[in-house]
Design a protein around this motif. Structure first.
Motif, mmCIF file in Angstrom:
data_model
loop_
_atom_site.group_PDB
_atom_site.id
_atom_site.type_symbol
_atom_site.label_atom_id
_atom_site.label_comp_id
_atom_site.label_asym_id
_atom_site.label_seq_id
_atom_site.Cartn_x
_atom_site.Cartn_y
_atom_site.Cartn_z
ATOM 1 N N ARG A 242 0.828 -1.212 0.000
ATOM 2 C CA ARG A 242 0.000 0.000 0.000
ATOM 3 C C ARG A 242 0.861 1.260 0.000
ATOM 4 N NH1 ARG A 242 -3.821 -2.551 4.338
ATOM 5 N NH2 ARG A 242 -5.293 -3.617 2.983
ATOM 6 N N LEU B 124 0.958 4.152 -2.863
ATOM 7 C CA LEU B 124 0.742 5.553 -2.493
ATOM 8 C C LEU B 124 1.882 6.433 -3.000
ATOM 9 C CD1 LEU B 124 -0.964 7.629 -0.954
ATOM 10 C CD2 LEU B 124 0.389 7.080 1.075
ATOM 11 N N LYS C 25 1.577 6.947 -6.808
ATOM 12 C CA LYS C 25 0.513 7.891 -7.149
ATOM 13 C C LYS C 25 0.929 9.322 -6.814
ATOM 14 C CE LYS C 25 -3.167 4.541 -6.684
ATOM 15 N NZ LYS C 25 -4.263 4.022 -5.879
ATOM 16 N N THR C 26 1.562 9.498 -5.676
ATOM 17 C CA THR C 26 2.000 10.829 -5.264
ATOM 18 C C THR C 26 3.083 11.351 -6.198
ATOM 19 O OG1 THR C 26 1.524 10.273 -2.970
ATOM 20 C CG2 THR C 26 2.912 12.182 -3.332
#
Length: 150
Positions: A127, A131, A134-135
């Motif tokens: 996860r 994250l 995506k960031t």
């Protein structure tokens, strides 16, 4: 049979709540099996262990002055020790050591704590990686955002 502490009775599950199950007893009385008295293992939802209309054996663990009857399902059988040790002497080193009896077996239906922790750590890492991707894609790469020249 009268309803006295330590008596084992047969009853019928008449209702299930988030804190336990109500059991219809002989003589038209009703008692409560608290969620902590349903099973030796952790009980998240009583519905996983009992259903309405089910016949169950219960042990009377309390009767208060108002007539409330506390019951237990898990206390019916004597608890067996989970671990039995054979103590041996290592004659060469002079140290004591112990091992589990070969008859001891872990429940195969539930994962051990270590297995659950390992699974949690793996999922957590996945996860965090998602994250970060995506960031970073919103920033335009690893550079930390758009750069302006002067």
């Amino acid at each position: 049979m009268s309803i006295e502490v330590d008596n084992v009775l047969e009853g019928v599950v008449t209702g299930i709540t988030n804190f336990g199950a109500f059991i219809g007893l002989p003589e038209g009385k009703t008692g409560l099996v608290h969620i902590s008295e349903v099973a030796d293992e952790y009980v998240r939802d009583v519905h996983d262990f009992l259903e309405e209309g089910q016949k169950v054996k219960v042990k009377v663990i309390a009767v208060d002055e108002r007539g409330k009857i506390g019951l237990s399902i898990k206390r019916i059988e004597e608890k067996k020790p989970e671990r039995q040790h054979n103590f041996n002497r290592d004659h060469a080193s002079g140290h004591d050591f112990h091992r589990r009896d070969s008859g001891f077996q872990r429940r195969r239906t539930s994962a051990s704590f270590e297995d659950k922790l390992s699974k949690f750590m793996k999922e957590s890492d996945e996860r965090l990686t998602d994250l970060r991707r995506k960031t970073d894609s919103k920033r335009g790469g690893r550079g930390g955002g758009p750069r302006h020249s002067l």
